[in-house]
Design a protein around this motif. Structure first.
Motif, mmCIF file in Angstrom:
data_model
loop_
_atom_site.group_PDB
_atom_site.id
_atom_site.type_symbol
_atom_site.label_atom_id
_atom_site.label_comp_id
_atom_site.label_asym_id
_atom_site.label_seq_id
_atom_site.Cartn_x
_atom_site.Cartn_y
_atom_site.Cartn_z
ATOM 1 N N GLY A 106 0.797 -1.226 0.000
ATOM 2 C CA GLY A 106 0.000 0.000 0.000
ATOM 3 C C GLY A 106 0.822 1.264 0.000
ATOM 4 N N GLY A 107 2.156 1.127 -0.230
ATOM 5 C CA GLY A 107 3.025 2.293 -0.156
ATOM 6 C C GLY A 107 2.721 3.363 -1.176
ATOM 7 N N ALA A 108 2.324 2.930 -2.400
ATOM 8 C CA ALA A 108 2.044 3.910 -3.446
ATOM 9 C C ALA A 108 0.853 4.778 -3.082
ATOM 10 C CB ALA A 108 1.790 3.196 -4.779
ATOM 11 N N VAL A 109 -0.205 4.132 -2.553
ATOM 12 C CA VAL A 109 -1.399 4.891 -2.158
ATOM 13 C C VAL A 109 -1.064 5.824 -1.005
ATOM 14 C CG1 VAL A 109 -3.739 4.730 -1.253
ATOM 15 C CG2 VAL A 109 -2.941 3.082 -2.962
ATOM 16 N N MET A 110 -0.309 5.311 -0.016
ATOM 17 C CA MET A 110 0.101 6.144 1.119
ATOM 18 C C MET A 110 0.927 7.324 0.638
ATOM 19 S SD MET A 110 1.200 3.251 3.895
ATOM 20 C CE MET A 110 1.978 4.482 4.915
ATOM 21 N N GLY A 111 1.790 7.060 -0.361
ATOM 22 C CA GLY A 111 2.629 8.137 -0.868
ATOM 23 C C GLY A 111 1.819 9.218 -1.537
ATOM 24 N N ALA A 112 0.814 8.824 -2.318
ATOM 25 C CA ALA A 112 -0.012 9.812 -3.003
ATOM 26 C C ALA A 112 -0.769 10.682 -2.011
ATOM 27 C CB ALA A 112 -0.987 9.107 -3.945
ATOM 28 N N VAL A 113 -1.363 10.030 -1.006
ATOM 29 C CA VAL A 113 -2.107 10.783 0.014
ATOM 30 C C VAL A 113 -1.159 11.631 0.847
ATOM 31 C CG1 VAL A 113 -3.571 10.591 2.049
ATOM 32 C CG2 VAL A 113 -3.947 9.064 0.094
ATOM 33 N N GLY A 114 -0.048 11.023 1.289
ATOM 34 C CA GLY A 114 0.908 11.760 2.106
ATOM 35 C C GLY A 114 1.519 12.927 1.365
ATOM 36 N N GLY A 115 1.745 12.745 0.036
ATOM 37 C CA GLY A 115 2.304 13.826 -0.755
ATOM 38 C C GLY A 115 1.403 15.037 -0.797
ATOM 39 N N LYS A 116 0.123 14.796 -0.871
ATOM 40 C CA LYS A 116 -0.832 15.911 -0.893
ATOM 41 C C LYS A 116 -0.885 16.603 0.472
ATOM 42 C CE LYS A 116 -3.718 14.241 -4.680
ATOM 43 N NZ LYS A 116 -3.287 15.350 -5.558
ATOM 44 N N VAL A 117 -0.886 15.799 1.533
ATOM 45 C CA VAL A 117 -0.898 16.378 2.883
ATOM 46 C C VAL A 117 0.347 17.234 3.094
ATOM 47 C CG1 VAL A 117 -0.794 15.860 5.340
ATOM 48 C CG2 VAL A 117 -2.326 14.555 3.859
ATOM 49 N N THR A 118 1.507 16.681 2.720
ATOM 50 C CA THR A 118 2.750 17.423 2.899
ATOM 51 C C THR A 118 2.777 18.666 2.022
ATOM 52 O OG1 THR A 118 3.866 15.313 3.300
ATOM 53 C CG2 THR A 118 5.262 17.223 2.901
ATOM 54 N N GLY A 119 2.209 18.561 0.820
ATOM 55 C CA GLY A 119 2.141 19.722 -0.062
ATOM 56 C C GLY A 119 1.341 20.856 0.557
ATOM 57 N N VAL A 120 0.209 20.510 1.171
ATOM 58 C CA VAL A 120 -0.615 21.524 1.838
ATOM 59 C C VAL A 120 0.149 22.138 3.012
ATOM 60 C CG1 VAL A 120 -2.694 21.901 3.218
ATOM 61 C CG2 VAL A 120 -2.818 20.542 1.114
ATOM 62 N N GLU A 121 0.805 21.286 3.819
ATOM 63 C CA GLU A 121 1.529 21.785 4.985
ATOM 64 C C GLU A 121 2.661 22.723 4.566
ATOM 65 O OE1 GLU A 121 2.635 18.086 6.724
ATOM 66 O OE2 GLU A 121 0.840 17.960 7.988
ATOM 67 N N LEU A 122 3.405 22.323 3.528
ATOM 68 C CA LEU A 122 4.476 23.180 3.039
ATOM 69 C C LEU A 122 3.911 24.496 2.510
ATOM 70 C CD1 LEU A 122 7.431 23.695 2.284
ATOM 71 C CD2 LEU A 122 7.044 22.431 0.162
ATOM 72 N N GLY A 123 2.762 24.415 1.828
ATOM 73 C CA GLY A 123 2.128 25.622 1.313
ATOM 74 C C GLY A 123 1.737 26.589 2.417
ATOM 75 N N VAL A 124 1.231 26.056 3.521
ATOM 76 C CA VAL A 124 0.842 26.900 4.652
ATOM 77 C C VAL A 124 2.065 27.633 5.213
ATOM 78 C CG1 VAL A 124 -0.041 26.897 7.011
ATOM 79 C CG2 VAL A 124 -1.187 25.524 5.256
ATOM 80 N N LEU A 125 3.174 26.902 5.391
ATOM 81 C CA LEU A 125 4.386 27.525 5.928
ATOM 82 C C LEU A 125 4.935 28.596 4.981
ATOM 83 C CD1 LEU A 125 6.276 24.435 7.409
ATOM 84 C CD2 LEU A 125 4.846 26.089 8.606
ATOM 85 N N LEU A 126 4.918 28.298 3.679
ATOM 86 C CA LEU A 126 5.431 29.264 2.719
ATOM 87 C C LEU A 126 4.553 30.511 2.646
ATOM 88 C CD1 LEU A 126 6.593 26.914 -0.175
ATOM 89 C CD2 LEU A 126 8.042 28.312 1.307
ATOM 90 N N SER A 127 3.248 30.341 2.825
ATOM 91 C CA SER A 127 2.363 31.516 2.823
ATOM 92 C C SER A 127 2.679 32.425 4.003
ATOM 93 C CB SER A 127 0.896 31.075 2.865
ATOM 94 O OG SER A 127 0.553 30.537 4.134
ATOM 95 N N PHE A 128 3.085 31.841 5.126
ATOM 96 C CA PHE A 128 3.476 32.619 6.310
ATOM 97 C C PHE A 128 4.763 33.405 6.033
ATOM 98 C CE2 PHE A 128 6.197 32.691 10.128
ATOM 99 C CZ PHE A 128 5.433 33.491 10.965
ATOM 100 N N LEU A 129 5.727 32.743 5.394
ATOM 101 C CA LEU A 129 7.023 33.367 5.156
ATOM 102 C C LEU A 129 7.000 34.362 4.007
ATOM 103 C CD1 LEU A 129 9.245 30.167 5.517
ATOM 104 C CD2 LEU A 129 9.015 32.017 7.182
ATOM 105 N N ALA A 130 6.134 34.128 3.014
ATOM 106 C CA ALA A 130 6.166 34.916 1.780
ATOM 107 C C ALA A 130 5.871 36.394 1.988
ATOM 108 C CB ALA A 130 5.179 34.333 0.762
ATOM 109 N N SER A 131 5.190 36.737 3.067
ATOM 110 C CA SER A 131 4.881 38.142 3.320
ATOM 111 C C SER A 131 5.917 38.803 4.229
ATOM 112 C CB SER A 131 3.493 38.273 3.957
ATOM 113 O OG SER A 131 3.436 37.607 5.201
ATOM 114 N N ARG A 132 6.981 38.065 4.595
ATOM 115 C CA ARG A 132 7.960 38.582 5.540
ATOM 116 C C ARG A 132 9.362 38.749 4.957
ATOM 117 N NH1 ARG A 132 3.847 36.421 7.925
ATOM 118 N NH2 ARG A 132 3.277 36.934 10.065
#
Length: 375
Positions: A106-132
């Motif tokens: 099930g690693g491929a499915v976990m990777g696809a889901v985890g990749g999206k979760v991590t993408g969102v988390e990284l996006g949130v952090l970058l949105s915080f930094l981008a205005s500073r």
């Protein structure tokens, strides 16, 4: 994204989309004013080259360093550039993690889901930094159609126009002077990497060693991330000692990584402190209101912002970066006062002449080691 064993560990496109959607809007400016800001920042970046090279004497006369582009960007442009940089820098680590995950059921499915979760988390952090972020020399910047970079993996200098306008208005300082002051700082970083050929490769090697030492057990990483979240809200399991408010980087690392991080901290303190020293050293000659700008900017750093903002700064390690500016500038100033600018520039001779973390705090120890002074 969904091919067997081929799922990305981070959905980079989702990270860009998330950060771009969440980032705060920039200050209100007219189209003509925006054009003038961009044009002036480009002029200041060009003028800063000669100012910094003359002051630092890092590049001998008649020697032209590798050229790297200067890009004036908005917050969305900064986000895209940094995602591209992260993707390049983290490629070896993420490939190892992808191979390990693809070998599990099930690693491929976990990777696809985890990749999206991590993408969102990284996006949130970058949105915080981008205005500073006011400006940034991207050391590990792959060239793209939208954003060129130096040859052979060289970097690029970014100036984030809306953030510079926002801060100059907030501080109520002369826009012309403030924009040049910021350009001097970032141009110093460009001079550091273009004038010291081995520096980029050395820093990349240290970062890759840090990433290679990452504990690959996903449950361990999850546990350390849980600790990081608890440090943010101030909650700890009963009986555990307080970690002293350690940052996310400090919590998610092994003993080997702590040693590497100590060396990285010393290098980053040197680079940031040197840039601060140069911008203030050049400042009186070309920035009439440099004293007022520095005083107001330091007060702004000290004030911080909301409680949530301060907590995020601590968790992301941004408070450590502020200490790097202060400690590194003290080191550079003390060394230059002791042995002069040419004596200080021995720091760029090789990785062996870089200061250690303890020498950043005790500049005399570096002078004694590198200059072989009996005292």
């Amino acid at each position: 994204m969904t091919s067997i064993g081929g799922a990305e560990m981070v959905d980079w496109n989702l990270a860009v989309a998330t950060a771009t959607r969440l980032v705060r809007p920039g200050p209100e400016v007219s189209r003509d004013e925006a054009r003038e800001v961009v044009a002036e920042l480009r002029r200041h970046a060009k003028a800063s080259e000669e100012h910094v090279r003359t002051f630092t004497r890092m590049i001998p006369e008649g020697h032209e360093p590798e050229d790297t582009p200067v890009l004036v960007v908005d917050r969305a442009g900064w986000i895209k550039a940094n995602v591209a940089g992260f993707r390049e820098l983290l490629k070896p680590l993420l490939e190892k993690m992808r191979e390990r995950r693809s070998a599990t059921p099930g690693g491929a499915v976990m990777g696809a889901v985890g990749g999206k979760v991590t993408g969102v988390e990284l996006g949130v952090l970058l949105s915080f930094l981008a205005s500073r972020v006011l400006g940034q020399y991207e050391t590990f910047a792959p060239a793209t159609r939208e954003m060129p970079a130096g040859d052979n993996g060289g970097g690029r200098l970014l100036l984030v126009a809306p953030n510079i306008v926002h801060v100059e208005r907030e501080l109520d300082v002369a826009p012309h002077d403030f924009r040049l002051w910021v350009a001097l700082h970032e141009e110093t970083h460009r001079t550091q990497f273009t004038g010291v050929p081995w520096l980029r490769e050395h820093l990349q090697g240290e970062i890759q060693s840090f990433l290679a030492a990452t504990d690959m057990d996903p449950m361990t990483v999850v546990e350390r991330l849980r600790e990081a979240a608890q440090s943010l809200v101030g909650a700890r399991p009963e009986g555990e000692e307080d970690e002293g408010g350690r940052s996310l980087v400090e919590l998610v690392q092994t003993p080997e990584q702590r040693e590497i991080l100590g060396r990285l901290t010393a290098v980053m303190s040197l680079l940031e402190g040197h840039a601060d020293y140069v911008m203030d050293g050049v400042g009186p000659l070309v920035v009439p209101s440099v004293a007022e700008i520095r005083e107001k900017f330091q007060q702004r750093r000290a004030r911080g912002a909301s409680r949530l903002d301060l907590a995020l700064r601590k968790l992301l390690g941004l408070d450590a970066k502020l200490r790097q500016y202060r400690d590194g500038e003290r080191f550079v100033r003390a060394v230059v006062e002791e042995v002069g600018m040419d004596g200080f520039n021995r720091v760029w001779t090789s990785p062996n002449t870089l200061p250690t973390k303890s020498e950043i705090a005790k500049p005399a120890d570096w002078v004694a080691r590198v200059h072989r002074k009996a005292e």
